[in-house]
Motif scaffolding. Sequence first.
Motif, PDB file in Angstrom:
ATOM      1  N   THR A  93       0.842  -1.199   0.000  1.00  0.00           N
ATOM      2  CA  THR A  93       0.000   0.000   0.000  1.00  0.00           C
ATOM      3  C   THR A  93       0.878   1.248   0.000  1.00  0.00           C
ATOM      4  N   LYS A  94       0.268   2.341  -0.380  1.00  0.00           N
ATOM      5  CA  LYS A  94       0.967   3.631  -0.444  1.00  0.00           C
ATOM      6  C   LYS A  94       0.016   4.714   0.059  1.00  0.00           C
ATOM      7  N   VAL A  95       0.574   5.779   0.608  1.00  0.00           N
ATOM      8  CA  VAL A  95      -0.234   6.928   1.019  1.00  0.00           C
ATOM      9  C   VAL A  95       0.264   8.160   0.282  1.00  0.00           C
ATOM     10  N   HIS A  96      -0.627   8.775  -0.491  1.00  0.00           N
ATOM     11  CA  HIS A  96      -0.314  10.026  -1.175  1.00  0.00           C
ATOM     12  C   HIS A  96      -0.568  11.182  -0.203  1.00  0.00           C
ATOM     13  N   PRO A  97       0.396  12.076  -0.025  1.00  0.00           N
ATOM     14  CA  PRO A  97       0.214  13.176   0.935  1.00  0.00           C
ATOM     15  C   PRO A  97      -0.838  14.165   0.453  1.00  0.00           C
ATOM     16  N   PRO A  98      -1.364  14.992   1.349  1.00  0.00           N
ATOM     17  CA  PRO A  98      -2.348  16.006   0.953  1.00  0.00           C
ATOM     18  C   PRO A  98      -1.819  16.866  -0.193  1.00  0.00           C
ATOM     19  N   GLU A 126      -1.489  15.891  -3.340  1.00  0.00           N
ATOM     20  CA  GLU A 126      -0.943  15.124  -4.467  1.00  0.00           C
ATOM     21  C   GLU A 126      -2.040  14.437  -5.271  1.00  0.00           C
ATOM     22  N   ALA A 127      -2.910  13.673  -4.605  1.00  0.00           N
ATOM     23  CA  ALA A 127      -4.013  13.001  -5.294  1.00  0.00           C
ATOM     24  C   ALA A 127      -5.354  13.648  -4.973  1.00  0.00           C
ATOM     25  N   ALA A 128      -5.389  14.430  -3.897  1.00  0.00           N
ATOM     26  CA  ALA A 128      -6.597  15.146  -3.473  1.00  0.00           C
ATOM     27  C   ALA A 128      -6.169  16.138  -2.399  1.00  0.00           C
ATOM     28  N   ASP A 129      -7.112  16.945  -1.947  1.00  0.00           N
ATOM     29  CA  ASP A 129      -6.787  17.898  -0.884  1.00  0.00           C
ATOM     30  C   ASP A 129      -6.334  17.176   0.382  1.00  0.00           C
ATOM     31  N   GLU A 130      -6.958  16.022   0.647  1.00  0.00           N
ATOM     32  CA  GLU A 130      -6.585  15.213   1.800  1.00  0.00           C
ATOM     33  C   GLU A 130      -5.684  14.064   1.341  1.00  0.00           C
ATOM     34  N   ALA A 131      -5.014  13.426   2.291  1.00  0.00           N
ATOM     35  CA  ALA A 131      -4.199  12.252   1.980  1.00  0.00           C
ATOM     36  C   ALA A 131      -5.090  11.129   1.445  1.00  0.00           C
ATOM     37  N   VAL A 132      -4.574  10.376   0.491  1.00  0.00           N
ATOM     38  CA  VAL A 132      -5.316   9.289  -0.145  1.00  0.00           C
ATOM     39  C   VAL A 132      -4.441   8.038  -0.154  1.00  0.00           C
ATOM     40  N   GLY A 133      -5.032   6.897   0.200  1.00  0.00           N
ATOM     41  CA  GLY A 133      -4.316   5.634   0.151  1.00  0.00           C
ATOM     42  C   GLY A 133      -4.337   5.043  -1.246  1.00  0.00           C
ATOM     43  N   GLU A 134      -3.479   4.054  -1.459  1.00  0.00           N
ATOM     44  CA  GLU A 134      -3.443   3.392  -2.764  1.00  0.00           C
ATOM     45  C   GLU A 134      -3.160   1.903  -2.597  1.00  0.00           C
ATOM     46  N   VAL A 135      -3.885   1.099  -3.367  1.00  0.00           N
ATOM     47  CA  VAL A 135      -3.520  -0.304  -3.554  1.00  0.00           C
ATOM     48  C   VAL A 135      -2.385  -0.266  -4.579  1.00  0.00           C
ATOM     49  N   TYR A 136      -1.157  -0.165  -4.079  1.00  0.00           N
ATOM     50  CA  TYR A 136      -0.011   0.145  -4.922  1.00  0.00           C
ATOM     51  C   TYR A 136       0.400  -1.046  -5.782  1.00  0.00           C
ATOM     52  N   VAL A 137       0.682  -2.174  -5.161  1.00  0.00           N
ATOM     53  CA  VAL A 137       0.984  -3.406  -5.892  1.00  0.00           C
ATOM     54  C   VAL A 137       0.350  -4.569  -5.132  1.00  0.00           C
ATOM     55  N   LEU A 138      -0.512  -5.302  -5.817  1.00  0.00           N
ATOM     56  CA  LEU A 138      -1.121  -6.499  -5.253  1.00  0.00           C
ATOM     57  C   LEU A 138      -0.785  -7.646  -6.188  1.00  0.00           C
ATOM     58  N   GLY A 139       0.070  -8.563  -5.731  1.00  0.00           N
ATOM     59  CA  GLY A 139       0.519  -9.642  -6.605  1.00  0.00           C
ATOM     60  C   GLY A 139       0.540 -10.981  -5.893  1.00  0.00           C
ATOM     61  N   ILE A 140       0.097 -12.020  -6.610  1.00  0.00           N
ATOM     62  CA  ILE A 140       0.059 -13.379  -6.077  1.00  0.00           C
ATOM     63  C   ILE A 140       0.893 -14.281  -6.979  1.00  0.00           C
TER      64      ILE A 140
END
Length: 306
Positions: A220-225, A227-241
């Motif tokens: 997971t990743k967190v984009h700071p306020p 960058e992706a929105a006015d508030e911080a936004v999380g990201e499903v950065y890499v999900l691999g099996i």
Amino acid sequence: MSVVPRSEGAVLAAAVEALEAAAREDGVRPLSEEAELRLRHGGPDDGRDVLLHHADGPAGYARLDRDGDGWQAEFVVHPRFRRRGLGAALAAQLEELAGDDRLAVWAHGELPGSTELGTARGWTRARTLLQMRMPLAGVDPDPSPALPDDVVVRPFRPGVDEDAWLAVNAAAFAHHPEQGGMTRRDLELREAEEWFDPAGFLLAWRTGPDGETLLGSHWTKVHPPGEAADEAVGEVYVLGIAPQAQGLRLGRALTDLGLAHLRGRGLGEVLLYVEADNTAAVSLYEKSGFTRFSADVQWHREAVRA
């Protein structure tokens, strides 16, 4: 306009000024994370940095890198210098540098200007990468996913888990144009970024008499306020099996655990990226509560045949 070596400090300062101004104007980062990392830290020796100069200051920047049997590029024109034909000038320079090889150009956010430019140059839309978002308010903050008895999930250990993760990542994304080719240097550059948090990098291990085997991960990743929105936004950065772990429902389990981690950080929203033509994945994400937010488009100028 000039093609300049990465070592010139003026390139970095001018490029950063252009991309930050464009991000504020357009509400979307004009370069991918990979392009920004190469801008700041350098990339392969056969890559090129293209700086567009104007009498009133730096007007634009492009990054060009080898991509299989062709080239891949991203570029930005400073908002102060738009509608003067400078985007077309940058595009023409990239075409010249690519020679007769295929040229793939990413346009982030699918802005009208990029569509006009690509169409005018005779480029074709080759790929569309969707950004989807979902509120985290309804996410279970303390999930208890059903895992096989011999599988344990724990955070990434910097300096220990790199090789195992890279091997599984390469296998899980063997047919992915970018993700599957991540190198040790690529991983370490991201570990050095301010946003990197090993607590949000979850790895599923199978334990046995011969040791442990990595089966999959959710990074997971967190984009700071700002960058992706006015508030911080999380990201499903890499999900691999790992291919051999398909069918164990680890993807769902790791997704739930990663989303719970992001909610626990106090975030209100999470984003992810998915190829638009991966209809099964898009449908699955929509059923999970994600909705389409924006799109990145890759334009192609095909190889010039003799």
